[in-house]
Design a protein around this motif. Structure first.
Motif, PDB file in Angstrom:
ATOM      1  N   ARG A  36      45.103  45.677  42.687  1.00 34.21           N
ATOM      2  CA  ARG A  36      44.630  44.321  41.965  1.00 34.21           C
ATOM      3  C   ARG A  36      43.829  44.711  40.618  1.00 34.21           C
ATOM      4  O   ARG A  36      43.853  44.022  39.509  1.00 34.21           O
ATOM      5  N   LEU A  37      42.731  45.453  40.900  1.00 34.89           N
ATOM      6  CA  LEU A  37      42.003  46.102  39.654  1.00 34.89           C
ATOM      7  C   LEU A  37      42.801  46.459  38.771  1.00 34.89           C
ATOM      8  O   LEU A  37      42.392  46.186  37.587  1.00 34.89           O
ATOM      9  N   ALA A  40      44.973  43.789  36.960  1.00 36.04           N
ATOM     10  CA  ALA A  40      44.050  42.795  36.302  1.00 36.04           C
ATOM     11  C   ALA A  40      43.588  43.511  34.932  1.00 36.04           C
ATOM     12  O   ALA A  40      43.572  42.881  33.879  1.00 36.04           O
ATOM     13  N   THR A  41      43.166  44.783  35.040  1.00 33.10           N
ATOM     14  CA  THR A  41      42.667  45.504  33.907  1.00 33.10           C
ATOM     15  C   THR A  41      44.071  45.505  32.976  1.00 33.10           C
ATOM     16  O   THR A  41      43.649  45.340  31.678  1.00 33.10           O
ATOM     17  N   ILE A  45      42.924  40.408  32.568  1.00 35.09           N
ATOM     18  CA  ILE A  45      42.061  39.425  33.216  1.00 35.09           C
ATOM     19  C   ILE A  45      41.321  39.881  34.433  1.00 35.09           C
ATOM     20  O   ILE A  45      41.398  41.016  34.559  1.00 35.09           O
ATOM     21  N   SER A  46      40.588  38.944  34.943  1.00 37.79           N
ATOM     22  CA  SER A  46      39.644  39.433  35.861  1.00 37.79           C
ATOM     23  C   SER A  46      40.345  39.544  37.401  1.00 37.79           C
ATOM     24  O   SER A  46      41.110  38.972  37.567  1.00 37.79           O
ATOM     25  N   VAL A  47      39.747  40.462  38.131  1.00 42.64           N
ATOM     26  CA  VAL A  47      40.231  40.520  39.515  1.00 42.64           C
ATOM     27  C   VAL A  47      40.037  39.368  40.339  1.00 42.64           C
ATOM     28  O   VAL A  47      41.226  39.174  41.179  1.00 42.64           O
ATOM     29  N   GLU A  48      38.980  38.710  40.216  1.00 37.92           N
ATOM     30  CA  GLU A  48      38.972  37.542  40.825  1.00 37.92           C
ATOM     31  C   GLU A  48      39.928  36.380  40.471  1.00 37.92           C
ATOM     32  O   GLU A  48      40.430  35.608  41.302  1.00 37.92           O
ATOM     33  N   TYR A  49      40.212  36.438  39.151  1.00 39.25           N
ATOM     34  CA  TYR A  49      41.255  35.259  38.693  1.00 39.25           C
ATOM     35  C   TYR A  49      42.700  35.737  39.221  1.00 39.25           C
ATOM     36  O   TYR A  49      43.371  34.903  39.776  1.00 39.25           O
ATOM     37  N   THR A  51      43.116  37.517  41.956  1.00 34.34           N
ATOM     38  CA  THR A  51      43.199  37.165  43.292  1.00 34.34           C
ATOM     39  C   THR A  51      43.683  35.607  43.726  1.00 34.34           C
ATOM     40  O   THR A  51      44.432  35.398  44.560  1.00 34.34           O
ATOM     41  N   ARG A  52      43.052  34.771  42.694  1.00 39.51           N
ATOM     42  CA  ARG A  52      43.182  33.480  43.158  1.00 39.51           C
ATOM     43  C   ARG A  52      44.751  32.894  42.900  1.00 39.51           C
ATOM     44  O   ARG A  52      45.279  32.082  43.510  1.00 39.51           O
TER      45      ARG A  52
END
Length: 275
Positions: A36-37, A40-41, A45-49, A51-52
């Motif tokens: 995911r990291l 996302a990179t 976008i952020s990893v948290e976003y 994940t959601r």
């Protein structure tokens, strides 16, 4: 619980090997594919976003986020279009109480006239749910003896997953099953899709449900058929979209001379109507 959008992103992420994007090998991991990291990179976008989105807790990513994810996942055009479609049907605006309803089966008179002009060729009118709404006598000749047209309301998906003869008739059964299941996501409405899946899932089993949730964009090639009469057919498919009705006119063209001769023999051997 995930969403179709989240499931597709996760499936594509799992299918990508990090080294194919020039990322370093990070040793043994619990899950395959891209982290995911890393995704996302690449998407900014952020990893948290991310994940959601994957877990279905954010149902409204912006078009710019969808495009960024498509670029980071190296999606081709059909996959990118599918990602956009899943984002649309996953959004909160489409999150309504879905009541299964059967799809309309009417075919425009002008489309039926067009189908008659294609005689004695091999052609059908179908919809995204796999219902065979009309066909030429040429198609009937090819389907005779296979069980495909035996039902009062023949449906390709029902035939593929519930009739054992389908696995012999379609030489590349797995590929055809992938194609038909994927097309369900392009059904004219969520209600129509729910109608078929509610009916088919209990009798089709995991062969159907696993494909429906996989979101694998099919690579459509030559259709190979093993006819019960002993003929081996190879057919190209040309599809004319009928967007107003969410239907398709599909013409099957012989891919070689052997198939042309075989179809002619099947037409000649087909019983005359009413005899």
């Amino acid at each position: 619980m995930g969403t179709p959008l989240g499931n597709f992103i996760r499936a594509k992420r799992d299918s990508i090997q990090p080294e194919s994007l020039g990322l370093p090998e990070r040793g043994r991991r619990r899950s395959p594919g891209l982290r995911r990291l890393d995704l996302a990179t690449w998407a900014g976008i952020s990893v948290e976003y991310l994940t959601r989105i994957e877990q279905g807790r954010d149902r409204n990513p912006s078009p710019s986020v969808i495009n960024a994810l498509a670029g980071a996942l190296r999606l081709d055009l059909p996959e990118h279009n599918h990602l956009r479609y899943l984002a649309k049907i996953t959004s909160d605006e489409c999150s309504v109480d879905i009541r299964p309803v059967p799809p309309p089966r009417d075919v425009r008179p002008s489309v039926l006239r067009t189908l008659r002009l294609l005689e004695p060729g091999v052609a059908i009118v179908t919809n995204r749910l796999g219902d065979i709404l009309a066909h030429t006598t040429g198609y009937q000749s090819v389907a005779t003896g296979t069980g495909l047209l035996d039902a009062a309301r023949p449906n390709l998906n029902r035939y593929l997953f519930t009739d054992s003869r389908a696995r012999t008739f379609f030489a590349d059964w797995d590929d055809v099953a992938d194609e038909q299941t994927f097309d369900l996501w392009q059904a004219p409405s969520l209600e129509n899709l729910e109608w078929l899946t509610a009916e088919l899932t209990p009798i089709a089993g995991p062969d159907f449900t696993s494909r429906l949730n996989r979101h694998r964009v099919p690579r459509r090639g030559v259709l190979r058929l093993n006819h019960p009469a002993g003929h081996r057919l190879r057919l190209h498919r040309e599809t004319l979209e009928l967007p107003a009705e969410s239907q398709q006119l599909v013409v099957f063209l012989p891919a070689d001379d052997q198939t042309t001769r075989a179809i002619d023999q099947l037409k000649a051997s087909r019983p005359i109507e009413g005899s």
